[in-house]
Each structure stands twice: as C-alpha cells, then as structure tokens.
Write a protein that holds these residues in place. Structure first.
Motif, PDB file in Angstrom:
ATOM      1  N   ASN A 186      10.944   5.881  17.834  1.00  0.00           N
ATOM      2  CA  ASN A 186       9.597   5.424  18.150  1.00  0.00           C
ATOM      3  C   ASN A 186       8.654   6.575  18.479  1.00  0.00           C
ATOM      4  OD1 ASN A 186      10.276   2.623  17.897  1.00  0.00           O
ATOM      5  ND2 ASN A 186      11.267   2.732  19.920  1.00  0.00           N
ATOM      6  N   ASN A 187       9.177   7.810  18.380  1.00  0.00           N
ATOM      7  CA  ASN A 187       8.373   8.973  18.748  1.00  0.00           C
ATOM      8  C   ASN A 187       8.651  10.128  17.784  1.00  0.00           C
ATOM      9  OD1 ASN A 187       6.581  10.467  20.307  1.00  0.00           O
ATOM     10  ND2 ASN A 187       8.156  11.152  21.740  1.00  0.00           N
ATOM     11  N   LEU A 188       8.732   9.821  16.490  1.00  0.00           N
ATOM     12  CA  LEU A 188       9.095  10.851  15.513  1.00  0.00           C
ATOM     13  C   LEU A 188       8.059  11.962  15.424  1.00  0.00           C
ATOM     14  CD1 LEU A 188      10.657   8.893  12.508  1.00  0.00           C
ATOM     15  CD2 LEU A 188      11.795   9.960  14.457  1.00  0.00           C
ATOM     16  N   GLU A 189       6.791  11.643  15.732  1.00  0.00           N
ATOM     17  CA  GLU A 189       5.761  12.678  15.655  1.00  0.00           C
ATOM     18  C   GLU A 189       6.072  13.846  16.585  1.00  0.00           C
ATOM     19  OE1 GLU A 189       4.277   9.442  18.486  1.00  0.00           O
ATOM     20  OE2 GLU A 189       5.271   9.540  16.541  1.00  0.00           O
ATOM     21  N   LYS A 190       6.714  13.560  17.714  1.00  0.00           N
ATOM     22  CA  LYS A 190       7.100  14.624  18.649  1.00  0.00           C
ATOM     23  C   LYS A 190       8.067  15.591  17.999  1.00  0.00           C
ATOM     24  CE  LYS A 190       9.690  15.366  22.953  1.00  0.00           C
ATOM     25  NZ  LYS A 190      10.337  14.701  24.123  1.00  0.00           N
ATOM     26  N   TRP A 191       9.009  15.057  17.229  1.00  0.00           N
ATOM     27  CA  TRP A 191      10.059  15.892  16.652  1.00  0.00           C
ATOM     28  C   TRP A 191       9.593  16.578  15.380  1.00  0.00           C
ATOM     29  CZ3 TRP A 191      12.950  17.032  20.360  1.00  0.00           C
ATOM     30  CH2 TRP A 191      13.139  16.109  21.389  1.00  0.00           C
TER      31      TRP A 191
ATOM     32  N   ARG B   5       3.378   4.607   5.161  1.00  0.00           N
ATOM     33  CA  ARG B   5       2.025   5.066   5.479  1.00  0.00           C
ATOM     34  C   ARG B   5       2.041   6.045   6.653  1.00  0.00           C
ATOM     35  NH1 ARG B   5      -0.027  -0.889   4.958  1.00  0.00           N
ATOM     36  NH2 ARG B   5      -0.874  -0.942   2.834  1.00  0.00           N
ATOM     37  N   VAL B   6       2.830   5.716   7.667  1.00  0.00           N
ATOM     38  CA  VAL B   6       2.936   6.604   8.829  1.00  0.00           C
ATOM     39  C   VAL B   6       3.549   7.940   8.413  1.00  0.00           C
ATOM     40  CG1 VAL B   6       4.055   6.936  11.068  1.00  0.00           C
ATOM     41  CG2 VAL B   6       3.067   4.713  10.487  1.00  0.00           C
ATOM     42  N   ALA B   7       4.613   7.884   7.621  1.00  0.00           N
ATOM     43  CA  ALA B   7       5.297   9.107   7.193  1.00  0.00           C
ATOM     44  C   ALA B   7       4.384  10.008   6.377  1.00  0.00           C
ATOM     45  CB  ALA B   7       6.548   8.746   6.389  1.00  0.00           C
ATOM     46  N   VAL B   8       3.618   9.409   5.475  1.00  0.00           N
ATOM     47  CA  VAL B   8       2.761  10.179   4.579  1.00  0.00           C
ATOM     48  C   VAL B   8       1.494  10.645   5.271  1.00  0.00           C
ATOM     49  CG1 VAL B   8       1.386  10.091   2.456  1.00  0.00           C
ATOM     50  CG2 VAL B   8       3.666   9.049   2.512  1.00  0.00           C
ATOM     51  N   GLU B   9       0.799   9.729   5.927  1.00  0.00           N
ATOM     52  CA  GLU B   9      -0.543  10.021   6.426  1.00  0.00           C
ATOM     53  C   GLU B   9      -0.556  10.625   7.822  1.00  0.00           C
ATOM     54  OE1 GLU B   9      -2.924   6.490   5.945  1.00  0.00           O
ATOM     55  OE2 GLU B   9      -2.116   6.126   3.934  1.00  0.00           O
ATOM     56  N   ASP B  10       0.386  10.217   8.673  1.00  0.00           N
ATOM     57  CA  ASP B  10       0.390  10.706  10.054  1.00  0.00           C
ATOM     58  C   ASP B  10       1.383  11.856  10.254  1.00  0.00           C
ATOM     59  OD1 ASP B  10      -1.449   8.704  10.560  1.00  0.00           O
ATOM     60  OD2 ASP B  10       0.039   7.313  11.361  1.00  0.00           O
ATOM     61  N   LEU B  11       2.589  11.681   9.752  1.00  0.00           N
ATOM     62  CA  LEU B  11       3.631  12.674   9.980  1.00  0.00           C
ATOM     63  C   LEU B  11       3.619  13.795   8.946  1.00  0.00           C
ATOM     64  CD1 LEU B  11       6.610  10.335  10.966  1.00  0.00           C
ATOM     65  CD2 LEU B  11       4.900  11.405  12.437  1.00  0.00           C
ATOM     66  N   LYS B  12       2.896  13.583   7.838  1.00  0.00           N
ATOM     67  CA  LYS B  12       2.809  14.590   6.774  1.00  0.00           C
ATOM     68  C   LYS B  12       4.206  15.005   6.301  1.00  0.00           C
ATOM     69  CE  LYS B  12      -1.609  14.574   7.631  1.00  0.00           C
ATOM     70  NZ  LYS B  12      -2.536  13.751   6.810  1.00  0.00           N
ATOM     71  N   ALA B  13       5.052  14.012   6.050  1.00  0.00           N
ATOM     72  CA  ALA B  13       6.424  14.279   5.611  1.00  0.00           C
ATOM     73  C   ALA B  13       6.432  15.063   4.305  1.00  0.00           C
ATOM     74  CB  ALA B  13       7.170  12.958   5.424  1.00  0.00           C
TER      75      ALA B  13
ATOM     76  N   HIS C 210       3.039   2.204  -5.657  1.00  0.00           N
ATOM     77  CA  HIS C 210       1.797   1.485  -5.980  1.00  0.00           C
ATOM     78  C   HIS C 210       0.703   1.897  -4.999  1.00  0.00           C
ATOM     79  CE1 HIS C 210      -0.788  -1.750  -7.426  1.00  0.00           C
ATOM     80  NE2 HIS C 210      -1.004  -2.089  -6.168  1.00  0.00           N
ATOM     81  N   GLN C 211       1.087   2.072  -3.746  1.00  0.00           N
ATOM     82  CA  GLN C 211       0.133   2.522  -2.730  1.00  0.00           C
ATOM     83  C   GLN C 211      -0.261   3.976  -2.949  1.00  0.00           C
ATOM     84  OE1 GLN C 211      -1.124   0.725  -0.006  1.00  0.00           O
ATOM     85  NE2 GLN C 211      -2.411   2.485   0.465  1.00  0.00           N
ATOM     86  N   TYR C 212       0.711   4.794  -3.384  1.00  0.00           N
ATOM     87  CA  TYR C 212       0.482   6.218  -3.597  1.00  0.00           C
ATOM     88  C   TYR C 212       0.885   6.569  -5.029  1.00  0.00           C
ATOM     89  CZ  TYR C 212       0.345   6.216   1.501  1.00  0.00           C
ATOM     90  OH  TYR C 212       0.039   5.948   2.808  1.00  0.00           O
ATOM     91  N   PRO C 213       0.048   6.242  -6.004  1.00  0.00           N
ATOM     92  CA  PRO C 213       0.416   6.470  -7.411  1.00  0.00           C
ATOM     93  C   PRO C 213       0.582   7.947  -7.729  1.00  0.00           C
ATOM     94  CG  PRO C 213      -1.892   5.864  -7.222  1.00  0.00           C
ATOM     95  CD  PRO C 213      -1.291   5.649  -5.874  1.00  0.00           C
ATOM     96  N   ARG C 214       1.420   8.233  -8.695  1.00  0.00           N
ATOM     97  CA  ARG C 214       1.694   9.622  -9.078  1.00  0.00           C
ATOM     98  C   ARG C 214       0.609  10.108 -10.024  1.00  0.00           C
ATOM     99  NH1 ARG C 214       4.199  10.152  -5.037  1.00  0.00           N
ATOM    100  NH2 ARG C 214       5.084  12.124  -5.748  1.00  0.00           N
TER     101      ARG C 214
END
Length: 365
Positions: free
Chosen positions: A123-128, A158-166, A196-200
C-alpha cells in the motif's frame, strides 16, 4: 531457431534474446534458477525473502553461474558490465514491516548491483520506488536499477505508469499461481485493457508490459506477444526443474495436476497464519482437502488441526503447492536452461505457424 533473437521492448531493455522472465517465487527458487534462466537467454528473478546471509548467498550463486557460463551483460542502464544480471522481487507489505529485515535485503540487492527490482502487493510502493531511485542517484559508479511493478487491474496499471513511473509493468491475471488479487481479470483481458489505455504508438508513455498467469508453453507466449505484450513471466513451469527448491512431494503434485486442479483460496494463508497481505489478495494452488474444507465453511480451527496432522504424516493434504492454471501441460522435470530454450523454440514455431494463416488475396494490389 537458437540464433533467432526476439525484438521486443523488454529484450532490448534487458539485452536478452528470449522475452521470458522467471517469477520471484518465495521458498521455491533462488540464485540457481535465476542464474540459469538468464544464462540461457531469458531473465531470472530471485525472491527478496528470508535471512540476510541466505539471501546474500543466493545472489552470489546467481553471479557465480553467470560468470562461470561466460555471460556478458549488455545493459542499457549501466556503462559497464559490473552488474548482476538478475532481478529481485520484494513484497511491499514485507518492506513496510517495522523490523526492517526486508528493507535491509533491498539494500543488499542494490549494493550487489542487480539489474532490476520487482515490487508488488503493498500500500506504500511509492516509498520503495523512491528508495531505489535515491540509492541509484548516490552511487559512485552510475547504475540505474530497473523497477518492475506488478499490477492486477487497469487502475493498478495507471498508478504504476503515471505515479510510480515504472520501467516495466507486470500484468498478472487471475490464472497465476501463488498470490494475486482474487478479482483480477484473465491475463489476456488485463493485457488488452492496459494496452488499450496506453496504445503502442509514437510518443506513448507506457513502459513494456509483461503478461503473467497460466503461461507454460511457447504457444501461450506467442499469444501474449500477439496481443501486444513485450514479454511474459513464467512461474509454474520453472517449479519443475532441478534448480527449484520445491520439495519432491510438491513437484509430484504438480506432475499429477491438470488444468482444473488449482483453486484460488485464502485457506493456505489461514492455516499458515500469513494473513498480512493487502485486502483482496489470495492465492492459487493445487486443491487439497484443506482448501476444500475451508472453502466449504468447515470450522477454521478444525481445518488448521487437520492440516497440521496431515503435514506431520507427510500427506498430500498437508502440502501447500502454489501453481498456475497452466500446470496441466507441464509433464516433466527438466533443467531451467532447457525449459527456457524449449520455450524459445516453441514460441518461434508458434509465431511462424500463425503467419501461415495469412495468404495473399488475388485481389490484393
């Protein structure tokens, strides 16, 4: 087929020829398996789990296998080859524990210059993520640790791509063995929804997407690549290798299993007392009397007692064997390297077969 190199985002990012990652399966794999997968042309993960001295030893096993096999790292994230070309998987909720044991293992992994860190179920992956990025920024010798984020839904993505910049997104479907979100869609649906949300397309901000869940053959891999995935994560298939630390009885259970032998349940965590997972997370494994009784509503204390007694007697009902739905086509034990090479050849064959479905039309210009 051995000379064919797959041209996907993940193979280019990691400098590998086969877009197959071995999953970081706690209490089921370590440096031996991860090292052999990378050496054979894929990319192996070690679980960030256990005591520090044991974890360090697993990292060194992986390094020794790669050095002994003459592996030459080709990284897009480091200017030299002084890196360990495996990844390490960490559970977010374990990293958050106040005793600091798991977070110390993360530091150990980063000091070893592993190529990647896989983060999941927290629940706090942004910290890591920030911890890894800051560690890299302070290195005397430049190195960027790739961050893989596991997702079970489009919202997670969405969180991984937009917030965490995975750097890499692992789309884990409901078919996956081990732990995952019980409400996750099938992997094909999840990969399709994310892409579909993030097309190539030119200028896309989406990192490579890996498909995970029920993938055991080259045909499975080819299907996911056709959907648009950059690669896949394979777990169950690698459990049936000499390098896996699964017990002989667990491997026997996998060999006896078929496609309908697995079940998603909380039973195995209940009887073990491992209930710190985030809300909605359960596990997929081989169905036993333990899981059947628990899911049927039998008194929990009775289920626990029966499980402990079965374990003492080495009964199959005292086993916990995590497994994905692809287990039904896994019918032999072979080395991790042979598994990777076979998957590579099967995938090439499947893609070529698919191409044969197309013939030029007489009306084509």
């Amino acid at each position: 087929m051995a000379n064919i190199i797959f041209n996907t985002e993940i193979t280019k990012l990691l400098g590998i020829k086969t877009p197959v990652m071995s999953a970081p399966m706690a209490m089921a794999c370590g440096g031996d398996l991860a090292g052999q997968v990378t050496l054979a042309g894929g990319f192996g993960f070690i679980p960030g789990f256990g005591e520090e001295d044991v974890f360090r030893a697993e990292l060194e096993k992986g390094r020794g296998i790669l050095q002994g096999g003459g592996y030459k790292a080709t990284s897009t994230t480091s200017p030299d080859n002084n890196i360990l070309s495996v990844g390490v998987g960490f559970l977010g909720w374990k990293l958050d524990e106040p005793d600091g044991k798991a977070s110390q293992l993360l530091t150990v992994a980063l000091e070893a210059r592993v190529s990647a860190v896989w983060l999941s179920f927290g629940n706090n992956l942004e910290k890591w993520v920030a911890f890894v990025r800051e560690f890299d920024s302070k290195r005397a010798e430049p190195h960027t640790t790739l961050i893989f984020i596991l997702v079970n839904s489009l919202q997670d993505a969405r969180v991984a791509v937009e917030d965490l910049k995975a750097d890499v997104v692992v789309a884990q479907g409901n078919e996956a063995g081990g732990h995952g979100h019980g409400a996750a869609p099938p992997v094909a649906a999840l990969v399709t929804e994310i892409l579909h949300q993030y097309p190539r397309t030119a200028g896309t901000k989406c990192p490579p997407v890996l498909a995970a869940g029920g993938i055991s053959t080259g045909a499975h891999i080819a299907a996911q690549l056709t959907l648009g995935a950059s690669g896949v994560v394979v777990g169950t298939r690698f459990l049936l290798t000499p390098e896996s630390t699964y017990k002989p009885a667990q491997k026997a259970a996998l060999l006896d299993a078929h496609a309908t032998s697995t079940v998603r349940t909380l039973a195995f965590d209940v009887v073990r007392g491992t209930l710190a997972w985030p809300a909605g997370v359960d596990g997929r494994g081989i169905s036993t009397q333990t899981s059947r009784d628990y899911d049927a509503g039998v008194d929990v204390e009775k289920v626990k007692t029966q499980f402990r007694e079965a374990a003492k007697e080495s009964s199959k009902d005292g086993l916990i064997t995590w497994s994905g739905t692809g287990v039904g086509v896994v019918d032999k034990i072979q080395s991790a390297g042979d598994v990777l090479r076979e998957l590579h050849e099967e995938t090439v064959k499947a893609i070529r077969t698919a191409n044969d479905l197309l013939i030029p039309s007489s009306t084509d210009a």
